[in-house]
Design an enzyme around this catalytic site. Structure first.
Site, PDB file in Angstrom:
ATOM      1  CD1 TRP A 103       0.601 -37.578 -32.198  1.00 59.78           C
ATOM      2  CD2 TRP A 103       0.491 -38.048 -30.013  1.00 59.78           C
ATOM      3  NE1 TRP A 103       1.690 -38.354 -31.862  1.00 59.78           N
ATOM      4  CE2 TRP A 103       1.651 -38.656 -30.540  1.00 59.78           C
ATOM      5  CE3 TRP A 103       0.206 -38.220 -28.655  1.00 59.78           C
ATOM      6  CZ2 TRP A 103       2.527 -39.419 -29.756  1.00 59.78           C
ATOM      7  CZ3 TRP A 103       1.071 -38.973 -27.873  1.00 59.78           C
ATOM      8  CH2 TRP A 103       2.215 -39.556 -28.417  1.00 59.78           C
ATOM      9  CG  ASP A 172      -0.649 -31.461 -30.099  1.00 60.64           C
ATOM     10  OD1 ASP A 172       0.466 -30.916 -30.094  1.00 60.64           O
ATOM     11  OD2 ASP A 172      -0.818 -32.676 -29.861  1.00 60.64           O
ATOM     12  CE  LYS A 196       6.740 -34.656 -30.956  1.00 61.01           C
ATOM     13  NZ  LYS A 196       7.255 -35.993 -31.213  1.00 61.01           N
TER      14      LYS A 196
HETATM   15  C1  LIG Z   1       1.456 -34.088 -32.153  1.00 59.67           C
HETATM   16  C2  LIG Z   1       1.876 -34.648 -30.824  1.00 59.67           C
HETATM   17  N1  LIG Z   1       1.134 -34.379 -29.730  1.00 59.67           N
HETATM   18  C3  LIG Z   1       1.462 -34.853 -28.519  1.00 59.67           C
HETATM   19  C4  LIG Z   1       2.577 -35.646 -28.333  1.00 59.67           C
HETATM   20  C5  LIG Z   1       2.910 -36.153 -26.963  1.00 59.67           C
HETATM   21  O1  LIG Z   1       3.893 -35.329 -26.434  1.00 59.67           O
HETATM   22  P1  LIG Z   1       4.506 -35.541 -24.985  1.00 59.67           P
HETATM   23  O2  LIG Z   1       5.333 -36.779 -25.050  1.00 59.67           O
HETATM   24  O3  LIG Z   1       5.312 -34.275 -24.787  1.00 59.67           O
HETATM   25  O4  LIG Z   1       3.399 -35.654 -24.005  1.00 59.67           O
HETATM   26  C6  LIG Z   1       3.388 -35.937 -29.422  1.00 59.67           C
HETATM   27  C7  LIG Z   1       4.584 -36.775 -29.248  1.00 59.67           C
HETATM   28  O5  LIG Z   1       5.152 -37.362 -30.119  1.00 59.67           O
HETATM   29  C8  LIG Z   1       3.019 -35.438 -30.702  1.00 59.67           C
HETATM   30  O6  LIG Z   1       3.755 -35.725 -31.793  1.00 59.67           O
END
Ligand SMILES: Cc1ncc(COP(=O)(O)O)c(C=O)c1O
Length: 361
Positions: A103, A172, A196
Site C-alpha cells: 500500500w 494511511d 476494515k
Molecule cells: C493499508 C491499506 N491501504 C489502502 C488499501 C486500499 O483500500 P481501498 O480498497 O479502500 O482503496 C488497503 C486495502 O486493503 C489497505 O489495507
C-alpha cells in the site's frame, strides 16, 4: 445466530453483531422516519444528524481538537493516494514517503504519476517488508512524511511514530484506525478505507488538520479538493449515505459498548498476544513479521509447506473459521483480527491451531 462463522477476512471484514442487529431493526423504518436510510435524502435532517454524530464520535474517540476536520470521501483509501499529493504539496518541498509494503508502494507510485518530487526516506523492501524501518529520518524541507501505520498484507505495524517536529505526518490508517489511541497532533492528515475497522466499503474517513487546507490549490476539480468536502460537511455531492450510517453505529459500539479506545486497545492486545503466543510455542507455525513490528490487526504466519497451508485453511473453514488465507501476492496464512473480531473467535482459532499442529505436525 448459529450459522454465522468466525470471520477473519482482511476487508471487507467482520462487523460487530450488535451493529448488524441494529441495521436490521432500523432497515425499514429508521427511527420513526417511515423510511430506510437507504431511501433517505442526504439533505434531510435525519441524515444530517447521522453525519454530525459520526463526526462527533470520531473526534471524541480520537481526542481530536477543533483544529481537525472529519470528512467522508468516496473512492476508498486508494483515491487518497492521489488526493494527498494533489492537495498537500508545497512548491520546492519534496514529498517524503516510507515504504513498508504494497500500500505504501502504491501511494508512492501515485504521487510520482502526478510528477511530484518524491523521496523514499526509508524502506524495508530489501527484507521483504518484514519490519518497520528504525530511525526514520525526518527531513525538515519536506512537505509531509507519509507512512502506512499498519501493513495489512505483511502484518507489520508502527508501535511508535517518527518524531516529525514541524513536518506534518500523513498516514494511511486503513487497517488500524480506531484500534488504539494515539496522539493525532503531529498528523496533518489521516485516512482510512472504512471496510476494515469502522464499517463497510464505499467510503474513506479522512481527518484533516485545519492548517493543511491552506495548501489546497484553487484549480483542482471540486471532487478532488479537500476543501469541497470540508465546506459542505461531506455533503458536496451525494455521499455513501448507508456507509456513513454504519460507520456511526460502529463508532457508537466502540464508544458505548466497548468503552472507548483504551479498552479497545487492551482487548486487541490480548487477542494478538494469544495468537502470537500460539505461533511461537513450537516450530510448526512461523510468524512472518519481525517481533518488534508485529501487527495487532493482521497476524501473518506460515506453516511448514504450502500443501499444509492449503489444508489448514480448508479444515479451518469447515470448522467455521473463515478468511485465513494470506494475501494472494504473498501466500501463507493471515488472521485479520480487527475490532469486531471477538476474543471468542480468537480463542477458537488458537485452539484449532494447536489441534491442527498435533494432527499434522
Ligand atoms: C493499508 C491499506 N491501504 C489502502 C488499501 C486500499 O483500500 P481501498 O480498497 O479502500 O482503496 C488497503 C486495502 O486493503 C489497505 O489495507
Amino acid at each position: 445466530m448459529s450459522n454465522r462463522v468466525y470471520n477473519f477476512n482482511p476487508g471487507p471484514a467482520a462487523l460487530p453483531l450488535q451493529v448488524l442487529e441494529t441495521i436490521k431493526a432500523e432497515m425499514l423504518d429508521y427511527r420513526g422516519t417511515g423510511m430506510s436510510v437507504l431511501e433517505m435524502s442526504h439533505r434531510s435532517k435525519p441524515f444530517e444528524s447521522i453525519v454530525n454524530e459520526a463526526v462527533a464520535r470520531t473526534k471524541r474517540l480520537l481526542n481530536l481538537g477543533d483544529d481537525f476536520h472529519v470528512v467522508f470521501i468516496q473512492g476508498g483509501a486508494s483515491l487518497q493516494f492521489s488526493m494527498i499529493p494533489m492537495n498537500l504539496s508545497v512548491e520546492e518541498r519534496p514529498l517524503d514517503y516510507v515504504n513498508t509494503g504494497t500500500w505504501s508502494t502504491k501511494a508512492i507510485k501515485e504521487a510520482k504519476a502526478l510528477g511530484k518530487s518524491v523521496r523514499v526516506v526509508a524502506s524495508s523492501e530489501d527484507e521483504n517488508f518484514s519490519h518497520i524501518p528504525k530511525g526514520i529520518k525526518v527531513n525538515p524541507d519536506s512537505a509531509y512524511l507519509h507512512l502506512t501505520s499498519n501493513n495489512t498484507i505483511k502484518g507489520t505495524q508502527y508501535h511508535a511514530f517518527p518524531e516529525s517536529k514541524s513536518v506534518p505526518l500523513v498516514s494511511d490508517m486503513s487497517s488500524d484506525i480506531m484500534s488504539r489511541p494515539f496522539d493525532a497532533r503531529p498528523f496533518g492528515l489521516i485516512y482510512a478505507g472504512a471496510q476494515k475497522n469502522i464499517g463497510p466499503s464505499g467510503s474513506a474517513m479522512v481527518l484533516i488538520r485545519k492548517d493543511m487546507l491552506e495548501r489546497v490549490p484553487e484549480n483542482l476539480p471540486a471532487m478532488l479538493k479537500y476543501t469541497s468536502f470540508v465546506k459542505e460537511n461531506s455533503l458536496y455531492n451525494t455521499p455513501s449515505c448507508f456507509v456513513i450510517y454504519v460507520i456511526g453505529l460502529v463508532l457508537q459500539w466502540i464508544e458505548e459498548t466497548i468503552g472507548g479506545l483504551d479498552k479497545m486497545a487492551a482487548i486487541n492486545r490480548e487477542k494478538a498476544d494469544l495468537l502470537y503466543g500460539t505461533i511461537d510455542r513450537g516450530g510448526f507455525y512461523r510468524g512472518t513479521a519481525k517481533k518488534d513490528s508485529r501487527s495487532l490487526m493482521n497476524v501473518t504466519f506460515r506453516l511448514p509447506s504450502e500443501a499444509l497451508e492449503a489444508r489448514f485453511v480448508s479444515e479451518a473453514q469447515k470448522e467455521g473459521l473463515s478468511g485465513l488465507k494470506g494475501h494472494r501476492s504473498v501466500g501463507g496464512c493471515r488472521a485479520s483480527i480487527y475490532n469486531a473480531v471477538g476474543m471468542d473467535a480468537v480463542k477458537t482459532l488458537a485452539d484449532f491451531m494447536v489441534a491442527f499442529e498435533k494432527k499434522a505436525g
